[in-house]
Design an enzyme around this catalytic site. Sequence first.
Site, PDB file in Angstrom:
ATOM      1  N   HIS A  93       3.700  -4.515   3.279  1.00 43.77           N
ATOM      2  CA  HIS A  93       2.340  -3.707   3.321  1.00 43.77           C
ATOM      3  C   HIS A  93       2.405  -2.468   2.562  1.00 43.77           C
ATOM      4  CE1 HIS A  93      -1.249  -1.846   4.209  1.00 43.77           C
ATOM      5  NE2 HIS A  93      -1.846  -2.837   4.569  1.00 43.77           N
ATOM      6  N   GLU A 165      -2.446  -6.473  -3.050  1.00 38.59           N
ATOM      7  CA  GLU A 165      -3.325  -5.214  -2.533  1.00 38.59           C
ATOM      8  C   GLU A 165      -3.136  -3.951  -3.280  1.00 38.59           C
ATOM      9  OE1 GLU A 165      -4.287  -4.558   2.147  1.00 38.59           O
ATOM     10  OE2 GLU A 165      -2.237  -4.138   1.539  1.00 38.59           O
TER      11      GLU A 165
HETATM   12  C1  PEP Z   1      -5.012  -3.180   4.271  1.00 44.06           C
HETATM   13  O1  PEP Z   1      -4.442  -1.910   4.341  1.00 44.06           O
HETATM   14  O2  PEP Z   1      -4.394  -3.858   4.610  1.00 44.06           O
HETATM   15  C2  PEP Z   1      -6.619  -3.275   4.002  1.00 44.06           C
HETATM   16  C3  PEP Z   1      -6.827  -4.307   3.310  1.00 44.06           C
HETATM   17  O3  PEP Z   1      -7.464  -2.188   4.154  1.00 44.06           O
HETATM   18  P1  PEP Z   1      -8.769  -1.822   3.765  1.00 44.06           P
HETATM   19  O4  PEP Z   1      -9.535  -3.251   3.981  1.00 44.06           O
HETATM   20  O5  PEP Z   1      -9.119  -1.103   4.939  1.00 44.06           O
HETATM   21  O6  PEP Z   1      -8.895  -1.405   2.503  1.00 44.06           O
END
Ligand code: PEP
Length: 260
Positions: A93, A165
């Site tokens: 992550h 992400e």
């Molecule tokens: C995360 O950090 O896994 C994430 C998706 O955060 P957010 O949805 O708050 O942006």
Amino acid sequence: MKKYIIGNWKMNLNVHEASLFATKLSQGLPIRRDVETVVCPSFVALQPLSLQVDHRQMKLGAQDCYWRDSGAFTGEVAATQLRGLAQYVLVGHSERRHIFGEHDRDIRFKVQAALRNGLTPVLCVGETELERKEGDTAHVLEDQIVSGLMNVGSDQIDQVLVTYEPLWTISTSGSPHVPQQHELEQVVKIIRSKVTHMFGREAGKAIPVLYGGSVDKDNARIFLSVEGIDGALVGAKSLIAPEFISIVEIASEIAKEEKK
Ligand code: PEP
């Protein structure tokens, strides 16, 4: 294809609060075949929740694991210790990479540890704002994919999920904005073609690729409709029961539409 909605509770909720929150979720989440709903509480809440939740409604994931199976590693939790408590584990992550300084090598070993212990690793990849501005997104993602999956066997790749992400979209990292649909489409192609290069066409097509970063009930449909996106990793909004439940519902609607 089945959709995946994964809630990352991060370092929130104590054991009691986590249990109450899981109860709230279970009241609003019907058992669905078309969506795999996963919640990732903190380590301390995993054991009680593993006894509490109906696994047909939601599965449990850990937010991290260590790659050694046991030993003198104070403060760490091994994938071996998660067996029977969680089915999924987030690996790499962006907060692990950027706050705790995890390197690609740690992440690669963690992916292997998860697989060795019967857990599904959710390999998180994504570029920083600066890397994006400098036009490095493709390189960064390719490196993270190659490095993270390097030692995965061709008979194991079907047990791996990838989440894109990008750091600049995460709600807790300043003032987030989200990618445009065409940008996301482009990125999914990069990820899938790297997996294809490493494991073949079938794997590149089949590997579930999720999007994470400021997903909420109002934008979930947009992200989940992008070709090649199979789900979402949800942070902040996974701690608001009606929001999270709505996102699961939207995923289910889209899965049904795609089946038609
Ligand atoms: C995360 O950090 O896994 C994430 C998706 O955060 P957010 O949805 O708050 O942006």
